[in-house]
Structure formats: C-alpha cells, structure tokens
Design a protein around this motif. Sequence first.
Motif, mmCIF file in Angstrom:
data_model
loop_
_atom_site.group_PDB
_atom_site.id
_atom_site.type_symbol
_atom_site.label_atom_id
_atom_site.label_comp_id
_atom_site.label_asym_id
_atom_site.label_seq_id
_atom_site.Cartn_x
_atom_site.Cartn_y
_atom_site.Cartn_z
ATOM 1 N N GLU A 25 0.818 -1.215 0.000
ATOM 2 C CA GLU A 25 0.000 0.000 0.000
ATOM 3 C C GLU A 25 0.851 1.264 0.000
ATOM 4 O O GLU A 25 0.315 2.364 -0.064
ATOM 5 N N GLU A 26 2.170 1.088 0.147
ATOM 6 C CA GLU A 26 3.119 2.205 0.246
ATOM 7 C C GLU A 26 2.714 3.181 1.355
ATOM 8 O O GLU A 26 2.619 4.388 1.154
ATOM 9 N N LEU A 27 2.514 2.610 2.539
ATOM 10 C CA LEU A 27 1.974 3.349 3.669
ATOM 11 C C LEU A 27 2.838 3.124 4.909
ATOM 12 O O LEU A 27 3.306 2.019 5.145
ATOM 13 N N PHE A 28 3.027 4.198 5.675
ATOM 14 C CA PHE A 28 3.734 4.130 6.953
ATOM 15 C C PHE A 28 2.836 4.692 8.042
ATOM 16 O O PHE A 28 2.065 5.616 7.793
ATOM 17 N N ILE A 29 2.994 4.167 9.237
ATOM 18 C CA ILE A 29 2.452 4.792 10.436
ATOM 19 C C ILE A 29 3.662 5.017 11.337
ATOM 20 O O ILE A 29 4.387 4.067 11.663
ATOM 21 N N VAL A 30 3.891 6.279 11.688
ATOM 22 C CA VAL A 30 5.112 6.633 12.414
ATOM 23 C C VAL A 30 4.777 7.421 13.675
ATOM 24 O O VAL A 30 3.656 7.913 13.840
ATOM 25 N N GLU A 31 5.781 7.527 14.524
ATOM 26 C CA GLU A 31 5.624 8.358 15.712
ATOM 27 C C GLU A 31 6.959 8.984 16.075
ATOM 28 O O GLU A 31 8.021 8.525 15.656
ATOM 29 N N ILE A 42 1.576 8.289 6.754
ATOM 30 C CA ILE A 42 2.304 8.807 5.599
ATOM 31 C C ILE A 42 2.076 7.819 4.464
ATOM 32 O O ILE A 42 2.477 6.657 4.548
ATOM 33 N N ASP A 43 1.428 8.282 3.413
ATOM 34 C CA ASP A 43 0.953 7.413 2.343
ATOM 35 C C ASP A 43 1.457 7.892 0.983
ATOM 36 O O ASP A 43 1.187 9.029 0.588
ATOM 37 N N CYS A 44 2.180 7.043 0.288
ATOM 38 C CA CYS A 44 2.649 7.337 -1.073
ATOM 39 C C CYS A 44 1.509 6.984 -2.030
ATOM 40 O O CYS A 44 1.288 5.816 -2.332
ATOM 41 N N GLU A 45 0.773 7.971 -2.467
ATOM 42 C CA GLU A 45 -0.381 7.779 -3.351
ATOM 43 C C GLU A 45 -0.016 8.239 -4.755
ATOM 44 O O GLU A 45 -0.050 9.432 -5.034
ATOM 45 N N ASP A 46 0.330 7.299 -5.609
ATOM 46 C CA ASP A 46 0.737 7.617 -6.980
ATOM 47 C C ASP A 46 1.860 8.656 -6.964
ATOM 48 O O ASP A 46 2.961 8.349 -6.558
ATOM 49 N N ASP A 47 1.570 9.885 -7.370
ATOM 50 C CA ASP A 47 2.588 10.934 -7.445
ATOM 51 C C ASP A 47 2.614 11.851 -6.223
ATOM 52 O O ASP A 47 3.385 12.796 -6.186
ATOM 53 N N ILE A 48 1.758 11.569 -5.238
ATOM 54 C CA ILE A 48 1.583 12.457 -4.086
ATOM 55 C C ILE A 48 1.904 11.719 -2.797
ATOM 56 O O ILE A 48 1.532 10.572 -2.610
ATOM 57 N N LEU A 49 2.579 12.420 -1.886
ATOM 58 C CA LEU A 49 2.784 11.923 -0.530
ATOM 59 C C LEU A 49 1.742 12.599 0.353
ATOM 60 O O LEU A 49 1.706 13.825 0.451
ATOM 61 N N VAL A 50 0.887 11.802 0.971
ATOM 62 C CA VAL A 50 -0.167 12.315 1.839
ATOM 63 C C VAL A 50 0.265 12.095 3.291
ATOM 64 O O VAL A 50 0.622 10.980 3.674
ATOM 65 N N ILE A 51 0.216 13.167 4.077
ATOM 66 C CA ILE A 51 0.620 13.122 5.477
ATOM 67 C C ILE A 51 -0.589 13.553 6.304
ATOM 68 O O ILE A 51 -1.105 14.657 6.107
ATOM 69 N N GLU A 52 -1.032 12.660 7.194
ATOM 70 C CA GLU A 52 -2.206 12.966 8.014
ATOM 71 C C GLU A 52 -1.983 12.565 9.460
ATOM 72 O O GLU A 52 -1.513 11.468 9.742
ATOM 73 N N GLN A 53 -2.354 13.479 10.350
ATOM 74 C CA GLN A 53 -2.279 13.240 11.787
ATOM 75 C C GLN A 53 -3.627 13.575 12.407
ATOM 76 O O GLN A 53 -4.092 14.720 12.280
ATOM 77 N N LEU A 54 -4.251 12.600 13.035
ATOM 78 C CA LEU A 54 -5.476 12.886 13.787
ATOM 79 C C LEU A 54 -5.095 13.751 14.976
ATOM 80 O O LEU A 54 -4.216 13.396 15.769
#
Length: 131
Positions: A25-31, A42-54
């Motif tokens: 899924e090219e996905l990380f969960i970090v702390e 942190i998600d590598c979505e095609d050409d975009i890196l998506v960074i989300e923090q609740l």
Amino acid sequence: MTNFEKVKSFLLDLEYTIMHENPDEELFIVEKNDAGINNLIIDCEDDILVIEQLIMELTTHNADVYKDLLIMNREIVHGAFALDYDGKKLIFRDTLQLENLDMNELSGTLNSLELLLSEHAETLIRISKLK
C-alpha cells in the motif's frame, strides 16, 4: 530506489519510529513521542505523498471552535487543518509531490506539525474539552 524506499530513508534519518509499514500500500504509520506525534499516517499515493495526523475528535460543533481553528490554520507554515468527511475528526494534512521530494520538504511538513502542536497546545486542549 522507489518512492516508498526514499520516504522510509527520510523518516529514519529524521529519527521517526516506524510503527507499521505496508510496502504493498506504500503506507507508513510513524511516531515521534518527544514531539507529540503518534500514529502519523504517511501514504505514497501515486505521485503524491499524503501526510495525516489525527489531532482530536471534535465533541462540539459551534462557530467559535471553527473560528479558532481557522485562525490557527492561517499560522500553519506547511499543511493545514482539515475535517474528515463526517466533520467529527480534526486532522492535520499536507500533500507533497513525490517526483522530486527531498528530505527538506518532508522535514518542513513534519516540523510544521510539531510547531503547531507545541504552540497551540492550550487552545487544542481547550477545544477537546468542549461539550
């Protein structure tokens, strides 16, 4: 080197702990506990890196809360506050281009989140306690 491998290398160099990674899924969960960052996606979505923090679950929905969030939003250097589709979760979100991503860009976003959490901790705590 794939984008996933590049992002992983940057995260490790920036001393983030990778709690979970999914290469398919090219996905990380970090702390980074000392910075108050937990379960950062942190998600590598095609050409975009998506960074989300609740940031928090919103327990109230009034104009003053949204006004405070928008005022804080203006001060965020990289990224922004966002709501989930139900409007119940406050999220920090940023997107970066993967094609020419460098460590400075990723570091800028992560530092922005750290700064947001430290500078606005009192306001965010106050909002989290509203009913």
